[in-house]
Design a protein around this motif. Structure first.
Motif: not given
Length: 471
Positions: A294-321
């Motif tokens: 799908g597409i990113m929901p409107s409730g998530v502000k774009l651009p994401l400005s992701l912190n690429f120095r930080s790896q994603a965290v996986s907890i119970d099938g959910t990823l956190y960035f």
């Protein structure tokens, strides 16, 4: 009376024997004390010798009628307990052998106690019990003895052996890293043995720089430096797969996360990549294909400005960035395909921060710098208030090494046990931090086999070692 007569006859024989073979002084003293009654023995022990060179004389023992029974009982008791022995020719005290002589004696085979294995017993040893024992051995031990014979090496393809391995609780995570000096080969660190391993993954392309970006279930996900091709590999058993080409061509930098596929009965794994403009895709190993859910929901502000120095965290099938502007976290549920955004301000004066996890808790690690003082700090996310709470710091004596230096930090693994690379122009340090036990440990330098130069770690990821995971 008969016992008294036997005792006197024995004493007479002893006196004759002593007269013909006088024992050394220390032997006189020992025997005289042994035959004396308790009162006389105590009185004798309180007397200090006046002259160390004066030889004690052998004194005959007078046995009267009243003490006959006591002495007879004493002699009989000593004989039963074997504490009393007839006098033998004097033997010199044993001399201590040198270590060289002891080694020579062992090598000569005079003390060989090795017994041959009973073949008729071990050939009937239950196969399932044999596999259950091997599945619980340390990972490094397995790779040493698997080269003994074909049968032991074939355990990796055994379904029952895979089941036994699945029953064993997850071990301490290992770390797969890439060094600056040799970007085309990896170095694995085993924290339980505090030892570096240098595997060779023959299937990885040698003409491209391939970096580890995520892991799940004993598998490590690699991405080439041009952000074009994905590879999945088990560094322990060399299981390898090159993923199909993505349907969306993205040349910008991407963030990657990986989880086990809990929604499918056949298992497998899923991989998500996402870019700052909101484009993302999910790979499913069961179907071996990429999809755009799908597409990113409107409730998530774009651009994401992701912190690429930080790896994603996986907890119970959910990823956190981790993201910035606004500061916080975005999450993606692999089962439901739902994105969420959490606004969480980061602590002041914090740099090089990255996410981590331990037992379902989201952690934050970073460098806290103020004036000329720099320290590594650990925070935990409070679910009720969505604020970071500091829970630990690196020992002050370690932080003194950073004083006045421009230090940079890279987190090489974020799964309960963290590996941190701390470096400056004058320093290159590797440390681990156990989130559960709050224990800080220094990591030995990474040196290639038959080499002396210490390698500089460029990047890495943590993974749980698995003998049977298949890409």
């Amino acid at each position: 009376m008969e016992g008294l007569a036997m005792l006197r006859q024995l004493i007479g024989q002893l006196q004759e024997l002593v007269g013909s073979h006088p024992p050394p002084p220390h032997y006189h003293h020992h025997l005289q004390l042994q035959f004396q009654p308790p009162l006389l023995r105590h009185h004798h022990s309180q007397q200090q010798p006046q002259d160390h060179h004066h030889h004690l004389r052998w004194c005959p023992i007078n046995v009267d009628e009243g003490a006959a029974d006591d002495y007879y009982s004493l002699m009989m008791a000593a004989g039963k307990s074997r504490s009393f022995k007839m006098l033998e020719p004097c033997k010199p005290p044993p001399t201590k052998r040198s270590r060289k002589e002891q080694t020579r004696g062992k090598s000569s085979g005079t003390t060989n106690t090795t017994e041959p294995m009973e073949q008729h017993i071990w050939k009937d040893f239950p196969e399932d019990l044999y596999e259950a024992v091997i599945a619980r051995l340390p990972i490094a031990t397995f790779f040493r003895f698997r080269t003994v014979c074909r049968k032991w090496n074939s355990l990796l393809d055994s379904e029952t052996f895979s089941q036994h391995c699945a029953e064993v609780p997850q071990a301490t995570p290992w770390f797969y890293t890439i060094t600056h000096e040799n970007v085309n080969s990896g170095a694995m660190y085993d924290p339980s043995l505090k030892k570096w391993h240098h595997p060779t993954i023959f299937s990885l392309p040698t003409k491209l720089i391939v970096l580890p970006v995520a892991s799940a279930g004993g598998l490590v996900c690699f991405l080439d430096i041009g952000n074009r091709n994905f590879y999945v590999c088990n560094p322990l058993n060399q299981s390898f797969k090159e993923l199909p080409a993505r349907s969306v061509k993205v040349w910008s930098r991407i963030a990657v996360g990986m989880t086990l596929n809990r929604s499918s009965a056949s298992g497998g794994y899923k991989i998500l990549w996402v870019v700052c403009d909101g484009e993302y895709e999910v790979y499913d190993s069961v179907t071996n294909s990429w999809t755009r859910p799908g597409i990113m929901p409107s409730g998530v502000k774009l651009p994401l400005s992701l912190n690429f120095r930080s790896q994603a965290v996986s907890i119970d099938g959910t990823l956190y960035f981790m993201r910035s502007d606004p500061e916080g976290i975005v999450s993606y549920d692999m089962a439901t395909g739902i994105w969420k955004q959490f606004i969480i301000p980061t602590p002041l004066h914090l740099t090089d921060h990255t996410l981590a996890e331990c037992g379902g808790r989201i952690m934050l690690v970073g460098l806290l710098s103020k004036n000329a003082v720099t320290c590594v700090c650990i925070w935990e996310l409070q679910k009720m208030t969505l604020l970071w709470k500091e829970v630990d710091r690196m020992p002050n004596i370690w932080c003194l090494e950073f004083y006045g230096k421009h230090v940079r930090m890279t987190c090489l693994g974020n799964k309960g046990l963290l590996m941190l690379s701390l470096r400056s122009r004058q320093m290159n340090r590797l440390v681990t931090y156990n989130v559960s036990s709050r224990e800080w440990l220094k990591v030995p330098g990474c040196v290639v086999p038959h080499g002396k130069k210490r390698q500089w770690i460029a990047c890495g990821t943590a993974f749980y070692p698995s003998l049977t995971a298949v890409a």
